[in-house]
Structures are given as C-alpha cells and as structure tokens.
Design a protein around this motif. Structure first.
Motif, PDB file in Angstrom:
ATOM      1  N   ARG A 113       0.835  -1.210   0.000  1.00 17.77           N
ATOM      2  CA  ARG A 113       0.000   0.000   0.000  1.00 17.77           C
ATOM      3  C   ARG A 113       0.867   1.256   0.000  1.00 17.77           C
ATOM      4  NH1 ARG A 113      -5.286   0.936   0.939  1.00 17.77           N
ATOM      5  NH2 ARG A 113      -5.757  -1.056   1.912  1.00 17.77           N
ATOM      6  N   ASN A 114       1.912   1.195   0.807  1.00 17.02           N
ATOM      7  CA  ASN A 114       2.821   2.324   0.892  1.00 17.02           C
ATOM      8  C   ASN A 114       3.509   2.612  -0.452  1.00 17.02           C
ATOM      9  OD1 ASN A 114       4.002   4.339   2.498  1.00 17.02           O
ATOM     10  ND2 ASN A 114       5.890   3.142   2.599  1.00 17.02           N
ATOM     11  N   CYS A 115       3.909   1.560  -1.149  1.00 14.90           N
ATOM     12  CA  CYS A 115       4.513   1.731  -2.490  1.00 14.90           C
ATOM     13  C   CYS A 115       3.524   2.418  -3.432  1.00 14.90           C
ATOM     14  CB  CYS A 115       4.901   0.374  -3.084  1.00 14.90           C
ATOM     15  SG  CYS A 115       6.339  -0.376  -2.314  1.00 14.90           S
ATOM     16  N   PHE A 116       2.287   1.933  -3.439  1.00 14.41           N
ATOM     17  CA  PHE A 116       1.288   2.496  -4.360  1.00 14.41           C
ATOM     18  C   PHE A 116       0.975   3.951  -4.000  1.00 14.41           C
ATOM     19  CE2 PHE A 116      -0.233  -2.136  -4.806  1.00 14.41           C
ATOM     20  CZ  PHE A 116       0.594  -2.338  -5.890  1.00 14.41           C
ATOM     21  N   LYS A 117       0.913   4.240  -2.706  1.00 17.06           N
ATOM     22  CA  LYS A 117       0.658   5.617  -2.266  1.00 17.06           C
ATOM     23  C   LYS A 117       1.765   6.554  -2.746  1.00 17.06           C
ATOM     24  CE  LYS A 117      -1.843   5.143   2.171  1.00 17.06           C
ATOM     25  NZ  LYS A 117      -3.142   5.713   1.811  1.00 17.06           N
ATOM     26  N   ARG A 118       3.016   6.095  -2.638  1.00 18.18           N
ATOM     27  CA  ARG A 118       4.138   6.941  -3.057  1.00 18.18           C
ATOM     28  C   ARG A 118       4.118   7.165  -4.573  1.00 18.18           C
ATOM     29  NH1 ARG A 118       8.904   3.965  -1.607  1.00 18.18           N
ATOM     30  NH2 ARG A 118      10.202   5.774  -1.987  1.00 18.18           N
ATOM     31  N   MET A 119       3.722   6.147  -5.306  1.00 23.17           N
ATOM     32  CA  MET A 119       3.614   6.307  -6.767  1.00 23.17           C
ATOM     33  C   MET A 119       2.551   7.344  -7.110  1.00 23.17           C
ATOM     34  SD  MET A 119       5.772   4.471  -8.552  1.00 23.17           S
ATOM     35  CE  MET A 119       5.013   4.578 -10.163  1.00 23.17           C
ATOM     36  N   PHE A 120       1.418   7.261  -6.432  1.00 22.57           N
ATOM     37  CA  PHE A 120       0.326   8.192  -6.705  1.00 22.57           C
ATOM     38  C   PHE A 120       0.762   9.630  -6.389  1.00 22.57           C
ATOM     39  CE2 PHE A 120      -3.622  10.441  -5.573  1.00 22.57           C
ATOM     40  CZ  PHE A 120      -4.328  10.254  -6.751  1.00 22.57           C
ATOM     41  N   LYS A 121       1.447   9.767  -5.258  1.00 26.34           N
ATOM     42  CA  LYS A 121       1.930  11.081  -4.835  1.00 26.34           C
ATOM     43  C   LYS A 121       2.924  11.645  -5.850  1.00 26.34           C
ATOM     44  CE  LYS A 121       4.149  13.098  -0.782  1.00 26.34           C
ATOM     45  NZ  LYS A 121       5.546  12.625  -0.633  1.00 26.34           N
ATOM     46  N   LEU A 122       3.816  10.792  -6.322  1.00 27.12           N
ATOM     47  CA  LEU A 122       4.805  11.219  -7.316  1.00 27.12           C
ATOM     48  C   LEU A 122       4.127  11.708  -8.589  1.00 27.12           C
ATOM     49  CD1 LEU A 122       7.822  11.371  -8.134  1.00 27.12           C
ATOM     50  CD2 LEU A 122       7.663   8.977  -8.850  1.00 27.12           C
ATOM     51  N   ARG A 123       3.136  10.955  -9.018  1.00 30.29           N
ATOM     52  CA  ARG A 123       2.406  11.352 -10.226  1.00 30.29           C
ATOM     53  C   ARG A 123       1.731  12.718 -10.024  1.00 30.29           C
ATOM     54  NH1 ARG A 123      -3.519   9.542 -11.903  1.00 30.29           N
ATOM     55  NH2 ARG A 123      -3.634  10.488 -13.958  1.00 30.29           N
ATOM     56  N   GLU A 124       1.105  12.920  -8.867  1.00 32.52           N
ATOM     57  CA  GLU A 124       0.440  14.195  -8.587  1.00 32.52           C
ATOM     58  C   GLU A 124       1.460  15.335  -8.573  1.00 32.52           C
ATOM     59  OE1 GLU A 124      -3.136  14.593  -8.135  1.00 32.52           O
ATOM     60  OE2 GLU A 124      -2.720  12.712  -9.181  1.00 32.52           O
ATOM     61  N   GLU A 125       2.598  15.105  -7.933  1.00 30.57           N
ATOM     62  CA  GLU A 125       3.646  16.133  -7.862  1.00 30.57           C
ATOM     63  C   GLU A 125       4.113  16.535  -9.249  1.00 30.57           C
ATOM     64  OE1 GLU A 125       5.636  14.725  -3.689  1.00 30.57           O
ATOM     65  OE2 GLU A 125       6.927  14.804  -5.458  1.00 30.57           O
ATOM     66  N   ILE A 126       4.325  15.528 -10.083  1.00 33.90           N
ATOM     67  CA  ILE A 126       4.797  15.819 -11.448  1.00 33.90           C
ATOM     68  C   ILE A 126       3.722  16.589 -12.211  1.00 33.90           C
ATOM     69  CG2 ILE A 126       5.459  14.787 -13.652  1.00 33.90           C
ATOM     70  CD1 ILE A 126       6.818  12.522 -12.017  1.00 33.90           C
ATOM     71  N   LYS A 127       2.466  16.140 -12.059  1.00 30.18           N
ATOM     72  CA  LYS A 127       1.372  16.842 -12.747  1.00 30.18           C
ATOM     73  C   LYS A 127       1.331  18.313 -12.353  1.00 30.18           C
ATOM     74  CE  LYS A 127      -2.496  14.286 -12.199  1.00 30.18           C
ATOM     75  NZ  LYS A 127      -3.838  13.753 -12.402  1.00 30.18           N
ATOM     76  N   ASN A 128       1.544  18.583 -11.061  1.00 30.53           N
ATOM     77  CA  ASN A 128       1.453  19.961 -10.570  1.00 30.53           C
ATOM     78  C   ASN A 128       2.657  20.811 -10.947  1.00 30.53           C
ATOM     79  OD1 ASN A 128      -0.996  19.349  -9.419  1.00 30.53           O
ATOM     80  ND2 ASN A 128      -0.100  18.800  -7.432  1.00 30.53           N
ATOM     81  N   ASN A 129       3.794  20.165 -11.175  1.00 24.75           N
ATOM     82  CA  ASN A 129       5.015  20.936 -11.415  1.00 24.75           C
ATOM     83  C   ASN A 129       5.466  21.012 -12.866  1.00 24.75           C
ATOM     84  OD1 ASN A 129       5.935  21.860  -8.713  1.00 24.75           O
ATOM     85  ND2 ASN A 129       5.753  19.679  -8.287  1.00 24.75           N
ATOM     86  N   TYR A 130       4.973  20.112 -13.683  1.00 26.08           N
ATOM     87  CA  TYR A 130       5.384  20.122 -15.096  1.00 26.08           C
ATOM     88  C   TYR A 130       4.125  20.158 -15.966  1.00 26.08           C
ATOM     89  CZ  TYR A 130       9.835  18.389 -13.241  1.00 26.08           C
ATOM     90  OH  TYR A 130      10.996  18.226 -12.539  1.00 26.08           O
ATOM     91  N   SER A 131       3.695  21.377 -16.279  1.00 22.74           N
ATOM     92  CA  SER A 131       2.434  21.491 -17.019  1.00 22.74           C
ATOM     93  C   SER A 131       2.546  20.917 -18.424  1.00 22.74           C
ATOM     94  CB  SER A 131       2.008  22.953 -17.077  1.00 22.74           C
ATOM     95  OG  SER A 131       3.060  23.705 -17.642  1.00 22.74           O
ATOM     96  N   GLU A 132       3.776  20.814 -18.943  1.00 22.32           N
ATOM     97  CA  GLU A 132       3.955  20.327 -20.315  1.00 22.32           C
ATOM     98  C   GLU A 132       3.927  18.796 -20.390  1.00 22.32           C
ATOM     99  OE1 GLU A 132       6.177  21.462 -18.205  1.00 22.32           O
ATOM    100  OE2 GLU A 132       8.235  21.362 -18.953  1.00 22.32           O
ATOM    101  N   VAL A 133       3.918  18.116 -19.223  1.00 23.11           N
ATOM    102  CA  VAL A 133       3.938  16.654 -19.219  1.00 23.11           C
ATOM    103  C   VAL A 133       2.520  16.119 -19.009  1.00 23.11           C
ATOM    104  CG1 VAL A 133       4.918  14.598 -18.125  1.00 23.11           C
ATOM    105  CG2 VAL A 133       6.254  16.683 -18.244  1.00 23.11           C
ATOM    106  N   LYS A 134       2.181  15.040 -19.715  1.00 22.47           N
ATOM    107  CA  LYS A 134       0.819  14.517 -19.620  1.00 22.47           C
ATOM    108  C   LYS A 134       0.522  13.802 -18.304  1.00 22.47           C
ATOM    109  CE  LYS A 134      -1.312  13.925 -24.115  1.00 22.47           C
ATOM    110  NZ  LYS A 134      -0.341  13.395 -25.087  1.00 22.47           N
ATOM    111  N   MET A 135       1.290  12.799 -17.937  1.00 18.64           N
ATOM    112  CA  MET A 135       1.065  12.059 -16.688  1.00 18.64           C
ATOM    113  C   MET A 135      -0.352  11.509 -16.562  1.00 18.64           C
ATOM    114  SD  MET A 135       3.539  11.497 -14.578  1.00 18.64           S
ATOM    115  CE  MET A 135       4.927  11.389 -15.713  1.00 18.64           C
ATOM    116  N   ASP A 136      -0.935  11.106 -17.699  1.00 19.06           N
ATOM    117  CA  ASP A 136      -2.294  10.555 -17.674  1.00 19.06           C
ATOM    118  C   ASP A 136      -2.338   9.161 -17.056  1.00 19.06           C
ATOM    119  OD1 ASP A 136      -3.332  12.751 -18.856  1.00 19.06           O
ATOM    120  OD2 ASP A 136      -3.369  11.919 -20.882  1.00 19.06           O
ATOM    121  N   ILE A 137      -1.251   8.425 -17.219  1.00 17.22           N
ATOM    122  CA  ILE A 137      -1.298   6.999 -16.881  1.00 17.22           C
ATOM    123  C   ILE A 137      -0.482   6.677 -15.634  1.00 17.22           C
ATOM    124  CG2 ILE A 137      -0.783   4.656 -17.720  1.00 17.22           C
ATOM    125  CD1 ILE A 137      -1.153   5.707 -20.571  1.00 17.22           C
ATOM    126  N   LEU A 138      -1.090   5.886 -14.737  1.00 16.05           N
ATOM    127  CA  LEU A 138      -0.367   5.336 -13.594  1.00 16.05           C
ATOM    128  C   LEU A 138      -0.572   3.826 -13.650  1.00 16.05           C
ATOM    129  CD1 LEU A 138       1.328   5.761 -11.080  1.00 16.05           C
ATOM    130  CD2 LEU A 138      -0.767   6.165  -9.788  1.00 16.05           C
TER     131      LEU A 138
END
Ligand SMILES: *Cc1c(COP(=O)(O)O)cnc(C)c1O
Length: 227
Positions: free
Chosen positions: A170-195
């Motif tokens: 669960r902890n691994c999956f939570k960290r992945m989700f958080k990473l995806r959100e961080e990238i989405k918020n910080n790199y507007s040019e990146v899609k990050m649609d898929i996890l």
C-alpha cells in the motif's frame, strides 16, 4: 474456470473497484499474455480483452504479426539493440528507465517521423535486481526526457515487490500516486495521464490507491509455468 470467464469476471470486478479508487478514474486493463499462445489470447479477446502486455521482444513480434489489430504494450526490460523491432508497433513502451534507451527510442522514432509513447518505470522499493528509475531520480530523468521530442511521456509504471506484506504494498502504491500528482502539478507540459501499477496479486490494492492501468496475467490465463 475458463480464460474467457476469468476475463469477464475481472472486467466486472474492476468496474466495482474503480468506484473506490482515490483517483476516481477509470481503470484500463492490460491482459499480460507473455508465455501464452495465440489460442489463449483469442479466448481472452472473446472475454473482452483489448490490450495485451508482453515482456520479450521476439515473442511480441510474433504475436503482433498474428494479431495486428490488437494493442500491444511492451512491459518488460527492453534492450537498446532491440528497440528497432518494436518501437513503431506497440501502443506504449512501459519500461523506459535509462537514458541510453531513451536516446535509441527517440532516434528510431525521429527516423520514422513519429512520436513513441512511453511510461517511466519506477523502481519503487529500491530493489537492486529490478529495473526502473530510483524514486528520487524520477524528476531529473523526466527532465532529460523532455529534451527528446520524439518520445512522449504519458505517465509512470511500477512493479511492486513480490510480497504478502499489504502495508508495504500500500505504501509503495501511495508513493507512486503522490509522485504522479507532484509531477502533474510541477510540469504542465507533461501529460502524466497513466499510472500503471497492480498485477494479479495486488491489483485491488493498487486500484484503491489510484492506479488507472493494471497489468494482469495469471489471474486471467492461469498459473505460468515459467517467467
Ligand atoms: C508478468 C508481468 C505482469 C503480470 O503478472 P501476473 O502476476 O501474472 O499478473 C505484470 N507486469 C509485468 C511487468 C510483468 O512482467
């Protein structure tokens, strides 16, 4: 249970599970068909499978020739010298994890005047025997990827540790989700649609924690004898 009915019940189950996902997103099911033959794949298709995952280049090439109208994903470790056989045939390369591979995919894509869609594979638990970019290095690797215009990053992929420890998973999956959100918020040019996370043993947990692409093999096709 047959492959067809396994497939049908998994599709039904995912429809229920995705209602409780913290992302609220629909979940795309990739049927992992490595080691399975064409007849088994056809049976999965009759049960509703649309997209398939393979981890060996040679096997992938043979199956695409039989099933050119299906969507195949490369989900396994990809050697640089084999990129040329598959870069223009797959829907997504899910195992992008190093600059040499990035350079080769970009070079091939450029020569065909196309864009190749990829996911960055993350080594979420720091397992030395596994591929994937280390968690702390994902952002800098992503920035490198942005310089390669014929590769389009669509999101992140991970293979969680092979363990029954639900808290650890669960902890691994939570960290992945958080990473995806961080990238989405910080790199507007990146899609990050898929996890892309979750396999036969852990797809329920992965969906709960925000996965929107699961890669399931043995739960559909039965136990694999090898690999
Ligand atoms: C084999 C494999 C899967 C599917 O594993 P199952 O346990 O059979 O569901 C998913 N992802 C990757 C990268 C794989 O190699």
């Amino acid at each position: 249970m047959s492959i067809k009915s396994n497939m049908e019940s998994l599709i039904e189950e995912i429809k229920i599970l995705e209602k409780n996902s913290i992302s609220g997103e629909k979940v795309n099911l990739i049927a992992v068909s490595k080691t399975r033959n064409i007849d088994e794949i056809l049976e999965a298709i009759s049960g509703g499978a649309i997209e398939f995952g393979e981890n060996k280049v040679q096997e992938l090439r043979e199956k695409i020739e039989f099933l050119p109208e299906q969507n195949f994903h490369m989900i396994g470790n990809l050697q640089t010298n084999k990129v040329k056989y598959i870069y223009d045939k797959v829907r997504l390369i899910q195992s992008l994890d190093r600059v040499k591979l990035l350079e080769e995919i970009d070079k091939r894509a450029k020569s065909s005047d196309m864009i190749v869609n990829c996911l960055i594979e993350v080594n979420i638990a720091g397992e030395t025997q596994k591929g994937g970019v280390a968690y702390d290095e994902v952002r800098s690797f992503l920035e490198t990827c942005l310089d390669y215009k014929n590769v389009s990053i669509q999101g992140l992929m991970t293979v969680a540790p092979d363990t029954d420890d639900q808290e650890l998973l669960r902890n691994c999956f939570k960290r992945m989700f958080k990473l995806r959100e961080e990238i989405k918020n910080n790199y507007s040019e990146v899609k990050m649609d898929i996890l892309s996370m979750g396999m036969s043993q852990d797809y329920r947990l992965a969906i709960e924690e925000g996965s929107n692409m699961v890669r399931v093999g043995s739960k559909i096709f039965g136990k694999r004898i090898w690999r």
